[in-house]
Design a protein around this motif. Sequence first.
Motif, PDB file in Angstrom:
ATOM      1  N   SER A  75      -6.580 -44.463 -56.774  1.00  0.00           N
ATOM      2  CA  SER A  75      -7.542 -43.381 -56.540  1.00  0.00           C
ATOM      3  C   SER A  75      -7.410 -42.256 -57.554  1.00  0.00           C
ATOM      4  O   SER A  75      -8.404 -41.630 -57.929  1.00  0.00           O
ATOM      5  N   LEU A  76      -6.179 -41.968 -57.990  1.00  0.00           N
ATOM      6  CA  LEU A  76      -5.952 -40.877 -58.935  1.00  0.00           C
ATOM      7  C   LEU A  76      -6.171 -41.344 -60.369  1.00  0.00           C
ATOM      8  O   LEU A  76      -5.926 -42.509 -60.700  1.00  0.00           O
ATOM      9  N   SER A  77      -6.624 -40.415 -61.208  1.00  0.00           N
ATOM     10  CA  SER A  77      -6.832 -40.756 -62.618  1.00  0.00           C
ATOM     11  C   SER A  77      -5.504 -41.017 -63.317  1.00  0.00           C
ATOM     12  O   SER A  77      -5.458 -41.703 -64.336  1.00  0.00           O
ATOM     13  N   ALA A  78      -4.427 -40.444 -62.766  1.00  0.00           N
ATOM     14  CA  ALA A  78      -3.081 -40.721 -63.269  1.00  0.00           C
ATOM     15  C   ALA A  78      -2.333 -41.466 -62.167  1.00  0.00           C
ATOM     16  O   ALA A  78      -1.599 -40.867 -61.378  1.00  0.00           O
ATOM     17  N   PRO A  79      -2.547 -42.778 -62.060  1.00  0.00           N
ATOM     18  CA  PRO A  79      -2.011 -43.550 -60.936  1.00  0.00           C
ATOM     19  C   PRO A  79      -0.486 -43.581 -60.891  1.00  0.00           C
ATOM     20  O   PRO A  79       0.178 -43.640 -61.921  1.00  0.00           O
ATOM     21  N   ILE A  80       0.035 -43.515 -59.671  1.00  0.00           N
ATOM     22  CA  ILE A  80       1.472 -43.602 -59.429  1.00  0.00           C
ATOM     23  C   ILE A  80       1.718 -44.816 -58.535  1.00  0.00           C
ATOM     24  O   ILE A  80       1.179 -44.906 -57.434  1.00  0.00           O
ATOM     25  N   LYS A  81       2.540 -45.732 -59.007  1.00  0.00           N
ATOM     26  CA  LYS A  81       2.759 -46.975 -58.268  1.00  0.00           C
ATOM     27  C   LYS A  81       3.972 -46.921 -57.346  1.00  0.00           C
ATOM     28  O   LYS A  81       4.084 -47.722 -56.416  1.00  0.00           O
ATOM     29  N   ILE A  82       4.897 -46.006 -57.626  1.00  0.00           N
ATOM     30  CA  ILE A  82       6.099 -45.875 -56.798  1.00  0.00           C
ATOM     31  C   ILE A  82       5.901 -44.700 -55.852  1.00  0.00           C
ATOM     32  O   ILE A  82       5.843 -43.546 -56.283  1.00  0.00           O
ATOM     33  N   LYS A  83       5.809 -44.975 -54.561  1.00  0.00           N
ATOM     34  CA  LYS A  83       5.529 -43.901 -53.599  1.00  0.00           C
ATOM     35  C   LYS A  83       5.748 -44.384 -52.174  1.00  0.00           C
ATOM     36  O   LYS A  83       5.841 -45.587 -51.911  1.00  0.00           O
ATOM     37  N   ALA A  84       5.802 -43.415 -51.266  1.00  0.00           N
ATOM     38  CA  ALA A  84       5.881 -43.712 -49.834  1.00  0.00           C
ATOM     39  C   ALA A  84       4.548 -43.336 -49.205  1.00  0.00           C
ATOM     40  O   ALA A  84       3.983 -42.279 -49.506  1.00  0.00           O
ATOM     41  N   ILE A  85       4.053 -44.213 -48.351  1.00  0.00           N
ATOM     42  CA  ILE A  85       2.760 -43.997 -47.696  1.00  0.00           C
ATOM     43  C   ILE A  85       2.990 -43.994 -46.184  1.00  0.00           C
ATOM     44  O   ILE A  85       3.447 -44.991 -45.618  1.00  0.00           O
ATOM     45  N   ILE A  86       2.675 -42.873 -45.558  1.00  0.00           N
ATOM     46  CA  ILE A  86       2.915 -42.712 -44.122  1.00  0.00           C
ATOM     47  C   ILE A  86       1.581 -42.462 -43.408  1.00  0.00           C
ATOM     48  O   ILE A  86       1.025 -41.359 -43.480  1.00  0.00           O
ATOM     49  N   PRO A  87       1.030 -43.458 -42.719  1.00  0.00           N
ATOM     50  CA  PRO A  87      -0.210 -43.226 -41.961  1.00  0.00           C
ATOM     51  C   PRO A  87       0.009 -42.190 -40.863  1.00  0.00           C
ATOM     52  O   PRO A  87       1.088 -42.119 -40.257  1.00  0.00           O
ATOM     53  N   LEU A  88      -1.009 -41.382 -40.617  1.00  0.00           N
ATOM     54  CA  LEU A  88      -0.953 -40.351 -39.581  1.00  0.00           C
ATOM     55  C   LEU A  88      -1.883 -40.749 -38.438  1.00  0.00           C
ATOM     56  O   LEU A  88      -3.052 -41.068 -38.666  1.00  0.00           O
TER      57      LEU A  88
END
Length: 238
Positions: A100-113
């Motif tokens: 989604s971001l123009s500067a994509p980050i592949k390493i991350k934590a995703i926490i649904p709310l």
Amino acid sequence: MDVQGRFHDILEAASLLSSSTLPGKVIEMVLNDLSERLGKRARCAFLEGDDLKLRFWAGDHVCPIEGIQIHKDSIVWDAVKKGAAVNLTDPHQTNGYTHSLSAPIKIKAIIPLSYVDPMTQQKKQLGVLIVDSGEAGVPISEEDFQYLQVIGQLISAIIERAKLVEQLMASCSRQESILMETTHNFRNRIVVIAGFSRQIAQMAQGTKLAEKAALLQEEVKELESNLAVFERYMSLKT
């Protein structure tokens, strides 16, 4: 981040939850504190209709964030739909997904709310908390990932509380409107009945019905008095 720091953040977020009715401000404070303590970037996106849009963030983001719509084919959307937190520690885990971001980050934590509606017991999706190290690409540790899930639950509770307060206020407003209308209609009926009772009392003078007509008038006056007390009590003077 040490255990004491984690507990401090959790307790602080819980305290904010119980003391504030401004969820946006609380989320900003939580994200800023989280970013500062972990040395990470943090952002929250929330569901707006069928879209998932970024609304809050903290840390150094090199591209514009406000209002960015999360791509439907992104791994973030996938995590939200599944309702499962995911900690991406390998860049290949995002293969096949759109960023989604123009500067994509592949390493991350995703926490649904999300939260469970107390009335329907149905799970309500709210959005997502995303935390990463930016271009440094440092993975989120397992300990921090567990901590972020707790923070995600607290953010969800903050939003849930605000929604419940909003629903309660709307319900009270509807009930007040119904009560005002009912009181108004009731008073109109009493006015009509009072008029008839006076006419009957006048017409019944000197007849066997005089006493009953007088009693009817007294009953109507009692109704008027009770309604006036009720209106004062409910602050619904018409």
